[in-house]
Design a protein around this motif. Structure first.
Motif, PDB file in Angstrom:
ATOM      1  N   GLU A  77       0.826  -1.210   0.000  1.00 30.22           N
ATOM      2  CA  GLU A  77       0.000   0.000   0.000  1.00 30.22           C
ATOM      3  C   GLU A  77       0.857   1.255   0.000  1.00 30.22           C
ATOM      4  O   GLU A  77       0.545   2.228  -0.673  1.00 30.22           O
ATOM      5  N   ARG A  78       1.951   1.235   0.769  1.00 34.70           N
ATOM      6  CA  ARG A  78       2.829   2.397   0.818  1.00 34.70           C
ATOM      7  C   ARG A  78       3.384   2.708  -0.565  1.00 34.70           C
ATOM      8  O   ARG A  78       3.356   3.849  -1.023  1.00 34.70           O
ATOM      9  N   ARG A  79       3.843   1.692  -1.264  1.00 34.74           N
ATOM     10  CA  ARG A  79       4.374   1.894  -2.620  1.00 34.74           C
ATOM     11  C   ARG A  79       3.280   2.335  -3.591  1.00 34.74           C
ATOM     12  O   ARG A  79       3.487   3.212  -4.413  1.00 34.74           O
ATOM     13  N   HIS A  80       2.114   1.702  -3.495  1.00 32.62           N
ATOM     14  CA  HIS A  80       0.993   2.039  -4.369  1.00 32.62           C
ATOM     15  C   HIS A  80       0.604   3.507  -4.200  1.00 32.62           C
ATOM     16  O   HIS A  80       0.482   4.252  -5.178  1.00 32.62           O
ATOM     17  N   TYR A  81       0.402   3.936  -2.960  1.00 33.17           N
ATOM     18  CA  TYR A  81      -0.040   5.303  -2.720  1.00 33.17           C
ATOM     19  C   TYR A  81       1.073   6.323  -2.936  1.00 33.17           C
ATOM     20  O   TYR A  81       0.810   7.471  -3.309  1.00 33.17           O
ATOM     21  N   ALA A  82       2.318   5.928  -2.740  1.00 35.22           N
ATOM     22  CA  ALA A  82       3.435   6.829  -3.059  1.00 35.22           C
ATOM     23  C   ALA A  82       3.474   7.088  -4.564  1.00 35.22           C
ATOM     24  O   ALA A  82       3.683   8.228  -5.009  1.00 35.22           O
ATOM     25  N   LEU A  83       3.253   6.052  -5.350  1.00 39.73           N
ATOM     26  CA  LEU A  83       3.205   6.211  -6.801  1.00 39.73           C
ATOM     27  C   LEU A  83       2.028   7.094  -7.206  1.00 39.73           C
ATOM     28  O   LEU A  83       2.169   7.983  -8.047  1.00 39.73           O
ATOM     29  N   LEU A  84       0.878   6.885  -6.588  1.00 43.87           N
ATOM     30  CA  LEU A  84      -0.286   7.739  -6.861  1.00 43.87           C
ATOM     31  C   LEU A  84       0.024   9.200  -6.523  1.00 43.87           C
ATOM     32  O   LEU A  84      -0.302  10.104  -7.296  1.00 43.87           O
ATOM     33  N   ALA A  85       0.667   9.432  -5.393  1.00 40.12           N
ATOM     34  CA  ALA A  85       1.033  10.796  -5.003  1.00 40.12           C
ATOM     35  C   ALA A  85       1.956  11.420  -6.032  1.00 40.12           C
ATOM     36  O   ALA A  85       1.784  12.580  -6.428  1.00 40.12           O
TER      37      ALA A  85
END
Length: 94
Positions: A77-85
């Motif tokens: 989730e951290r990687r997913h949302y960091a990419l989204l950001a």
């Protein structure tokens, strides 16, 4: 590519090209006025002039801090949302 361009901040450049570089403490103060948006992972900011990217860099820092606080324990989730950001930022395309 060719020789790296070097920009020198000067009164002449401001006069000739209209360049204005916003200091980091002013960027922080301005972003604090829209704190909720500057920390929302999927919000978009347009920096039409871009320059050194002071606004874009600080918005991304704030978004990534939000990601770490909300999803720091789950690597996926951290990687997913960091990419989204990262992908949600906007710029002038200069």
């Amino acid at each position: 590519m060719g020789e790296k361009e070097i920009f020198v901040k000067s009164k002449e450049r401001v006069t000739e090209h209209g360049e204005v570089f916003t200091p980091p403490h002013i960027v922080d103060t301005m972003l604090d006025l829209v704190k909720g948006e500057s920390e929302r992972i999927d919000s978009r900011f347009l920096e039409s002039a871009c320059g050194e990217g002071n606004f874009l860099k600080q918005v991304l820092r704030r978004k990534l801090s939000t990601v770490q606080q909300k999803y720091g324990k789950n690597e996926f989730e951290r990687r997913h949302y960091a990419l989204l950001a990262f992908l949600s930022r906007s710029h002038s395309g200069r």
